[in-house]
Design an enzyme around this catalytic site. Structure first.
Site, short mmCIF file in Angstrom:
data_model
loop_
_atom_site.label_atom_id
_atom_site.label_comp_id
_atom_site.label_asym_id
_atom_site.label_seq_id
_atom_site.Cartn_x
_atom_site.Cartn_y
_atom_site.Cartn_z
NE ARG A 81 1.83 -5.15 11.29
CZ ARG A 81 2.99 -5.00 10.66
NH1 ARG A 81 4.10 -5.52 11.18
NH2 ARG A 81 3.06 -4.34 9.54
NE ARG A 88 7.18 -2.63 6.29
CZ ARG A 88 5.84 -2.60 6.29
NH1 ARG A 88 5.19 -2.02 5.29
NH2 ARG A 88 5.16 -3.17 7.24
NE ARG A 122 5.98 -0.60 10.44
CZ ARG A 122 4.84 -0.76 9.77
NH1 ARG A 122 4.71 -0.29 8.54
NH2 ARG A 122 3.83 -1.39 10.33
NE ARG A 182 -4.55 -1.34 9.91
CZ ARG A 182 -3.46 -0.88 9.31
NH1 ARG A 182 -3.42 0.34 8.83
NH2 ARG A 182 -2.40 -1.64 9.17
CE LYS A 228 -1.94 -1.13 3.95
NZ LYS A 228 -1.25 -2.40 4.23
P1 ADP Z 1 1.12 -1.85 7.41
O1 ADP Z 1 1.60 -0.85 6.41
O2 ADP Z 1 2.14 -2.90 7.66
O3 ADP Z 1 -0.24 -2.35 7.08
P2 ADP Z 1 0.64 0.42 9.10
O4 ADP Z 1 1.87 1.23 9.02
O5 ADP Z 1 -0.51 0.84 8.26
O6 ADP Z 1 1.01 -1.10 8.80
O7 ADP Z 1 0.14 0.34 10.61
C1 ADP Z 1 1.03 0.00 11.65
C2 ADP Z 1 0.24 -0.11 12.94
O8 ADP Z 1 -0.35 1.16 13.25
C3 ADP Z 1 -0.94 -1.08 12.92
O9 ADP Z 1 -0.55 -2.42 13.22
C4 ADP Z 1 -1.84 -0.49 14.02
O10 ADP Z 1 -1.35 -0.79 15.31
C5 ADP Z 1 -1.65 1.01 13.80
N1 ADP Z 1 -2.62 1.57 12.82
C6 ADP Z 1 -2.34 2.13 11.62
N2 ADP Z 1 -3.46 2.52 11.00
C7 ADP Z 1 -4.48 2.20 11.83
C8 ADP Z 1 -5.90 2.34 11.76
N3 ADP Z 1 -6.50 2.89 10.67
N4 ADP Z 1 -6.63 1.88 12.80
C9 ADP Z 1 -6.06 1.34 13.90
N5 ADP Z 1 -4.74 1.17 14.02
C10 ADP Z 1 -3.95 1.59 13.01
P1 ADP Z 2 2.25 -1.86 3.17
O1 ADP Z 2 2.25 -0.35 3.17
O2 ADP Z 2 1.04 -2.44 2.53
O3 ADP Z 2 2.48 -2.43 4.54
P2 ADP Z 2 4.83 -1.60 1.78
O4 ADP Z 2 4.50 -0.73 0.61
O5 ADP Z 2 5.56 -1.01 2.90
O6 ADP Z 2 3.48 -2.34 2.29
O7 ADP Z 2 5.64 -2.85 1.21
C1 ADP Z 2 6.17 -3.85 2.09
C2 ADP Z 2 7.57 -4.23 1.64
O8 ADP Z 2 7.49 -4.96 0.40
C3 ADP Z 2 8.49 -3.05 1.38
O9 ADP Z 2 9.80 -3.42 1.79
C4 ADP Z 2 8.43 -2.85 -0.15
O10 ADP Z 2 9.65 -2.32 -0.65
C5 ADP Z 2 8.18 -4.26 -0.65
N1 ADP Z 2 7.27 -4.31 -1.82
C6 ADP Z 2 6.22 -3.50 -2.07
N2 ADP Z 2 5.58 -3.87 -3.21
C7 ADP Z 2 6.24 -4.97 -3.67
C8 ADP Z 2 6.08 -5.82 -4.83
N3 ADP Z 2 5.07 -5.62 -5.71
N4 ADP Z 2 6.94 -6.84 -4.98
C9 ADP Z 2 7.94 -7.04 -4.07
N5 ADP Z 2 8.16 -6.29 -2.97
C10 ADP Z 2 7.32 -5.25 -2.78
#
Ligand code: ADP
Ligand code: ADP
Ligand code: ZN
Length: 220
Positions: A174, A129, A163, A90, A15
């Protein structure tokens, strides 16, 4: 009118990566609740103090907190600026709040894009990541390395960070939160006919091109 989109998908689906590419191509602004919460934790604000342990456990921060910060951030943007919601909403309560937040500001959702990625691939993406400590650009140990070893492509910094919640154990919690609380909001948007599912298993550029096909030609 500005375009508003939600990027929905499990942790590590890509994302943030795709939101960054959409920002560049379409001149929209990415609002990531995860990034905002991490900034609050780092700054030690009241929100950060409440969120820290919850985030480290991989659980969800309260609906009121995240909807509050989204509303505040939207108010800093001009009405002509489109928004990419990354990691929000979420839960069903957050989806209902977002409807109110958008309506009261004369905004309307155009697309909900769901990125589908297998669980094994998610663990691989999350455990590899890392991000630039200065500009937050995202990287991956195997899938997206900087062009020059250990130097950020975007800002030239040589400091990177990982992270605390990006470990295999927390990732399972998660994912369970995603399955149990976030995936169930999709039908709300499906009823409105605005959901498109994108195969997130391809390479970064491949996924970006599928998303561009949904959003239409970027403005010149
Ligand atoms: P990822 O990109 O791996 O999906 P995020 O960076 O979006 O993770 O979120 C990291 C953490 O921050 C989540 O596991 C949760 O604890 C918190 N968080 C982020 N967005 C939300 C949301 N919309 N509602 C509740 N908790 C959130
Ligand atoms: P999210 O915001 O959904 O948690 P990220 O955009 O942070 O996910 O992506 C998670 C990890 O995977 C990062 O290290 C990113 O560089 C890598 N990544 C993202 N998209 C791809 C893809 N299409 N193929 C392989 N690796 C990816
Ligand atoms: Zn950087």
């Amino acid at each position: 009118m500005a375009m508003e989109i939600i990027l929905l998908g499990p942790p590590g689906a890509g994302k943030g990566t795709q939101a960054g590419l959409i920002e560049e191509a379409y001149g929209m602004v990415q609002l990531s609740t995860g990034d905002m919460l991490r900034a609050a934790v780092k700054a030690g604000t009241p929100v950060g103090l409440k969120a820290k342990a919850v985030m480290e456990a991989g659980e969800l921060v309260s609906d009121d907190i995240v909807s509050g910060i989204i509303g505040d951030r939207l108010d800093e943007l001009g009405s002509e600026t489109g928004v990419i919601f990354d990691g929000y909403p979420r839960t069903e309560a957050q989806a209902a709040s977002l409807d109110e937040i958008l309506k009261s500001r004369g905004r309307k959702l155009n697309h909900v894009i769901e990125l589908g990625v297998d669980e094994d691939a998610l663990v691989d993406r999350i455990t590899g990541r890392y991000t630039c400590a200065k500009c937050n650009e995202g990287y991956h140990d195997r899938h997206k390395q900087p062009a020059k070893d250990s130097v950020c492509d975007e800002c030239g910094s040589t400091e990177f960070k990982r992270r605390p919640d990006d470990n295999e154990e927390t990732v399972r919690t998660r994912m369970a939160e995603y399955r149990g609380k976030t995936a169930p909001i999709l039908p709300i948007y499906e009823e409105r006919g605005i959901v498109t599912r994108v195969d997130g298993m391809g390479g970064i550029e491949e996924v970006a091109s599928s998303i561009r096909a949904i959003l239409g030609a970027p403005p010149k």
